[in-house]
Motif scaffolding. Sequence first.
Motif, PDB file in Angstrom:
ATOM      1  N   PHE A   1       0.839  -1.200   0.000  1.00 39.13           N
ATOM      2  CA  PHE A   1       0.000   0.000   0.000  1.00 39.13           C
ATOM      3  C   PHE A   1       0.879   1.257   0.000  1.00 39.13           C
ATOM      4  CE2 PHE A   1      -2.097   3.415   2.377  1.00 39.13           C
ATOM      5  CZ  PHE A   1      -3.232   3.606   1.591  1.00 39.13           C
ATOM      6  N   ILE A   2       1.882   1.268   0.862  1.00 44.90           N
ATOM      7  CA  ILE A   2       2.781   2.435   0.939  1.00 44.90           C
ATOM      8  C   ILE A   2       3.536   2.607  -0.368  1.00 44.90           C
ATOM      9  CG2 ILE A   2       4.876   3.314   2.057  1.00 44.90           C
ATOM     10  CD1 ILE A   2       3.769   2.047   4.667  1.00 44.90           C
ATOM     11  N   SER A   3       4.012   1.517  -0.945  1.00 48.86           N
ATOM     12  CA  SER A   3       4.736   1.588  -2.207  1.00 48.86           C
ATOM     13  C   SER A   3       3.832   2.118  -3.318  1.00 48.86           C
ATOM     14  CB  SER A   3       5.272   0.200  -2.568  1.00 48.86           C
ATOM     15  OG  SER A   3       5.960   0.234  -3.784  1.00 48.86           O
ATOM     16  N   GLN A   4       2.595   1.639  -3.370  1.00 49.11           N
ATOM     17  CA  GLN A   4       1.658   2.088  -4.392  1.00 49.11           C
ATOM     18  C   GLN A   4       1.378   3.581  -4.245  1.00 49.11           C
ATOM     19  OE1 GLN A   4      -2.214   0.288  -4.115  1.00 49.11           O
ATOM     20  NE2 GLN A   4      -2.956   1.278  -5.978  1.00 49.11           N
ATOM     21  N   LYS A   5       1.134   4.039  -3.029  1.00 51.79           N
ATOM     22  CA  LYS A   5       0.837   5.460  -2.797  1.00 51.79           C
ATOM     23  C   LYS A   5       2.059   6.324  -3.123  1.00 51.79           C
ATOM     24  CE  LYS A   5      -3.391   5.013  -1.724  1.00 51.79           C
ATOM     25  NZ  LYS A   5      -4.379   5.435  -2.723  1.00 51.79           N
ATOM     26  N   SER A   6       3.241   5.839  -2.802  1.00 51.58           N
ATOM     27  CA  SER A   6       4.461   6.588  -3.124  1.00 51.58           C
ATOM     28  C   SER A   6       4.632   6.716  -4.628  1.00 51.58           C
ATOM     29  CB  SER A   6       5.675   5.901  -2.511  1.00 51.58           C
ATOM     30  OG  SER A   6       5.598   5.924  -1.114  1.00 51.58           O
ATOM     31  N   GLU A   7       4.420   5.625  -5.349  1.00 45.73           N
ATOM     32  CA  GLU A   7       4.532   5.668  -6.809  1.00 45.73           C
ATOM     33  C   GLU A   7       3.507   6.617  -7.412  1.00 45.73           C
ATOM     34  OE1 GLU A   7       4.419   1.691  -8.365  1.00 45.73           O
ATOM     35  OE2 GLU A   7       6.119   1.080  -7.128  1.00 45.73           O
ATOM     36  N   GLU A   8       2.290   6.623  -6.879  1.00 42.36           N
ATOM     37  CA  GLU A   8       1.266   7.551  -7.376  1.00 42.36           C
ATOM     38  C   GLU A   8       1.686   8.993  -7.134  1.00 42.36           C
ATOM     39  OE1 GLU A   8      -2.493   4.553  -6.473  1.00 42.36           O
ATOM     40  OE2 GLU A   8      -2.475   6.544  -5.529  1.00 42.36           O
ATOM     41  N   SER A   9       2.267   9.260  -5.975  1.00 44.23           N
ATOM     42  CA  SER A   9       2.709  10.627  -5.659  1.00 44.23           C
ATOM     43  C   SER A   9       3.817  11.078  -6.603  1.00 44.23           C
ATOM     44  CB  SER A   9       3.194  10.699  -4.208  1.00 44.23           C
ATOM     45  OG  SER A   9       2.140  10.429  -3.327  1.00 44.23           O
TER      46      SER A   9
END
Length: 163
Positions: A25-33
């Motif tokens: 989840f954190i990796s996905q949100k970081s990539e989106e940012s």
Amino acid sequence: MTYPANRYASTLTVSSRASSETSRFISQKSEESVRLLKSSLTFGCLGKKTDDELWLQFVECREGNWDGHGAEPVAEETYQFAAQFLKALPLGAPNPELGAEADGHLTMEWYRSPHRTLSASISPEGELHYAALIGGSKAYGTEPFFGEIPEAIMNLIHRVMAR
């Protein structure tokens, strides 16, 4: 003046091999940012239409003899490597001028003056051939591209574009 190779990347690149739900989840949100920042006019190549320019360059040069002098076509693989290269540039990195060469390579150039310039051409095999002129110094070579900007090229970009 020397610049660290990845002065922007350390705070913006999230690479994780963790397998927990929270880490994904954190990796996905970081990539989106990061993707959102890269689409901005201030920080990213994508927001500055560089991606569109690369596509147009590819379309104009994907047929042989695109220059009227027997130039090799730009291959799909070359375009894909060039697009990955642009996406791998750290946020805030200066955008290159784009072009194509008669041998079918795509070229990216950072130009500050006739004595401060860097040209990197991308082959269909994913090799980066580069040459730089920085004052009286010359640098050139070949680096493989594995999805990250090679340190030698990132250092040259910073040296050429330094004020």
